[in-house]
Motif scaffolding. Structure first.
Motif, PDB file in Angstrom:
ATOM      1  N   ALA A   5       5.896  12.410  -9.971  1.00 49.93           N
ATOM      2  CA  ALA A   5       6.465  11.350  -9.128  1.00 49.93           C
ATOM      3  C   ALA A   5       6.056  11.565  -7.671  1.00 49.93           C
ATOM      4  CB  ALA A   5       7.989  11.327  -9.264  1.00 49.93           C
ATOM      5  N   HIS A   8       2.417  10.725  -7.169  1.00 42.28           N
ATOM      6  CA  HIS A   8       2.215   9.269  -7.104  1.00 42.28           C
ATOM      7  C   HIS A   8       2.664   8.707  -5.756  1.00 42.28           C
ATOM      8  CE1 HIS A   8       2.367   5.025  -7.903  1.00 42.28           C
ATOM      9  NE2 HIS A   8       3.653   5.021  -7.644  1.00 42.28           N
ATOM     10  N   LEU A   9       3.876   9.092  -5.328  1.00 43.50           N
ATOM     11  CA  LEU A   9       4.420   8.563  -4.067  1.00 43.50           C
ATOM     12  C   LEU A   9       3.492   8.898  -2.902  1.00 43.50           C
ATOM     13  CD1 LEU A   9       8.211   9.454  -4.498  1.00 43.50           C
ATOM     14  CD2 LEU A   9       7.235   7.157  -4.454  1.00 43.50           C
ATOM     15  N   ILE A  10       2.973  10.129  -2.884  1.00 43.67           N
ATOM     16  CA  ILE A  10       2.144  10.572  -1.761  1.00 43.67           C
ATOM     17  C   ILE A  10       0.732   9.996  -1.840  1.00 43.67           C
ATOM     18  CG2 ILE A  10       1.152  12.596  -0.606  1.00 43.67           C
ATOM     19  CD1 ILE A  10       3.781  14.069  -1.579  1.00 43.67           C
ATOM     20  N   LYS A  11       0.150   9.977  -3.038  1.00 45.14           N
ATOM     21  CA  LYS A  11      -1.195   9.410  -3.176  1.00 45.14           C
ATOM     22  C   LYS A  11      -1.250   7.972  -2.686  1.00 45.14           C
ATOM     23  CE  LYS A  11      -3.540  12.197  -6.575  1.00 45.14           C
ATOM     24  NZ  LYS A  11      -4.129  12.328  -7.907  1.00 45.14           N
ATOM     25  N   GLY A  12      -0.135   7.258  -2.858  1.00 44.46           N
ATOM     26  CA  GLY A  12      -0.093   5.858  -2.463  1.00 44.46           C
ATOM     27  C   GLY A  12      -0.065   5.629  -0.963  1.00 44.46           C
ATOM     28  N   ILE A  13       0.262   6.673  -0.187  1.00 43.04           N
ATOM     29  CA  ILE A  13       0.409   6.449   1.263  1.00 43.04           C
ATOM     30  C   ILE A  13      -0.643   7.167   2.111  1.00 43.04           C
ATOM     31  CG2 ILE A  13       2.894   5.985   1.071  1.00 43.04           C
ATOM     32  CD1 ILE A  13       3.428   8.792   2.187  1.00 43.04           C
ATOM     33  N   LEU A  56      10.521  11.381   1.328  1.00 44.86           N
ATOM     34  CA  LEU A  56       9.962  11.977   0.104  1.00 44.86           C
ATOM     35  C   LEU A  56      10.973  12.919  -0.543  1.00 44.86           C
ATOM     36  CD1 LEU A  56       6.350  12.685   1.397  1.00 44.86           C
ATOM     37  CD2 LEU A  56       6.954  11.121  -0.471  1.00 44.86           C
TER      38      LEU A  56
ATOM     39  N   TYR B  20       3.391  -0.128  -6.959  1.00 40.22           N
ATOM     40  CA  TYR B  20       3.746   1.238  -6.523  1.00 40.22           C
ATOM     41  C   TYR B  20       5.061   1.685  -7.167  1.00 40.22           C
ATOM     42  CZ  TYR B  20       4.644   4.905  -2.920  1.00 40.22           C
ATOM     43  OH  TYR B  20       4.895   6.074  -2.230  1.00 40.22           O
ATOM     44  N   LEU B  24       6.136   4.381 -10.426  1.00 40.10           N
ATOM     45  CA  LEU B  24       7.157   5.418 -10.239  1.00 40.10           C
ATOM     46  C   LEU B  24       8.193   5.367 -11.365  1.00 40.10           C
ATOM     47  CD1 LEU B  24       8.277   7.666  -8.332  1.00 40.10           C
ATOM     48  CD2 LEU B  24       9.769   5.891  -7.374  1.00 40.10           C
ATOM     49  N   ILE B  27       6.718   6.879 -14.504  1.00 34.19           N
ATOM     50  CA  ILE B  27       6.657   8.350 -14.455  1.00 34.19           C
ATOM     51  C   ILE B  27       8.044   8.937 -14.715  1.00 34.19           C
ATOM     52  CG2 ILE B  27       6.349  10.334 -12.905  1.00 34.19           C
ATOM     53  CD1 ILE B  27       4.111   8.589 -11.523  1.00 34.19           C
TER      54      ILE B  27
END
Lengths: 77, 157
Positions: A5, A8-13, A56, B20, B24, B27
């Protein structure tokens, strides 16, 4: 799941998503996720006054349903 | 980007943000449907799943954090600053109703007494709802103090 998770969150920004590496450490301070990003992205993932880093950590802790640590580091050259 | 209509741009923002968030939810293995809309010149996403209250958090801090990250992800894709609004399980919708009721009772009190009334500290979203409602009720309001203690004062006409 939390590592995925966060990844994903970091790769997107960030501008260099392929350089994002997340590893899980279970140390004496409890569960910690170590995140390495491209040096050019470190400012972005920390954010103004640590705002993005806090976001985050907040989301990761909510998904884990307990407080966790997230350490943001620059990837080694 | 400038040739695109505002609506088309906001719809694209909504789509990017939904992608996005959907990844999430996948996952985290959380069921949830994402509704994409445009409201008040902003992209608006609403996730409804039935078991997502932990993604709202106390006072909505997790929701605020997710919204912040989603805005950043959208901005990376479009190259433009996003003011996208995120709601989860109707939290903001319900909060809006409560805040409008508070604005109404406060406006009544101020109209009757002619004295300004200070409300408790609120976040930017909550203050916007109150300011809009007070304006519609024919009074004016101001924000005072510094974040996170910033609060609204409702002024007599």
């Amino acid at each position: 799941m939390i590592d995925e998770a966060l990844e994903h969150l970091i790769k997107g920004i960030v501008d260099h998503p392929s350089d994002v590496v997340v590893s899980e450490k279970n140390g004496r301070r409890g569960l910690t996720y170590e995140v390495r990003v491209h040096p050019e992205d470190i400012g972005k993932v920390i954010g103004r006054a640590g705002r993005t880093a806090k976001a985050l950590r907040t989301v990761a802790s909510a998904l884990a349903r307990r407080p966790i640590r997230v350490d943001l580091l620059e990837a080694d050259e | 980007m400038s040739e695109k209509s505002l609506i088309a741009r906001l719809e694209e923002e909504g789509d990017r943000g939904a992608d996005y968030l959907e990844a999430l939810l996948d996952i985290a293995d959380l069921p949830g449907d994402i509704d994409i809309d445009v409201e008040n010149d902003r992209a608006a996403l609403a996730i409804v799943g039935g078991e997502l209250t932990h993604l709202i958090g106390d006072e909505g801090q997790v929701l605020e954090a997710l919204q912040e990250l989603t805005r950043m992800a959208v901005q990376r894709e479009t190259g433009e600053r996003s003011r996208l609004m995120l709601d989860i399980e109707g939290f903001r919708a319900k909060k809006k109703d409560e805040l409008r009721a508070l604005a109404e009772s406060t406006a009544e009190e101020v109209k009757k007494s002619g004295v300004s009334v200070a409300l408790k500290p609120m976040n930017a979203f909550e203050r916007k709802v109150i300011h809009d409602a007070i304006g519609e009720l024919g009074l004016s309001s101001e924000s005072e103090g510094e974040e996170p203690e910033r609060y609204i004062v409702v002024l007599p006409a």
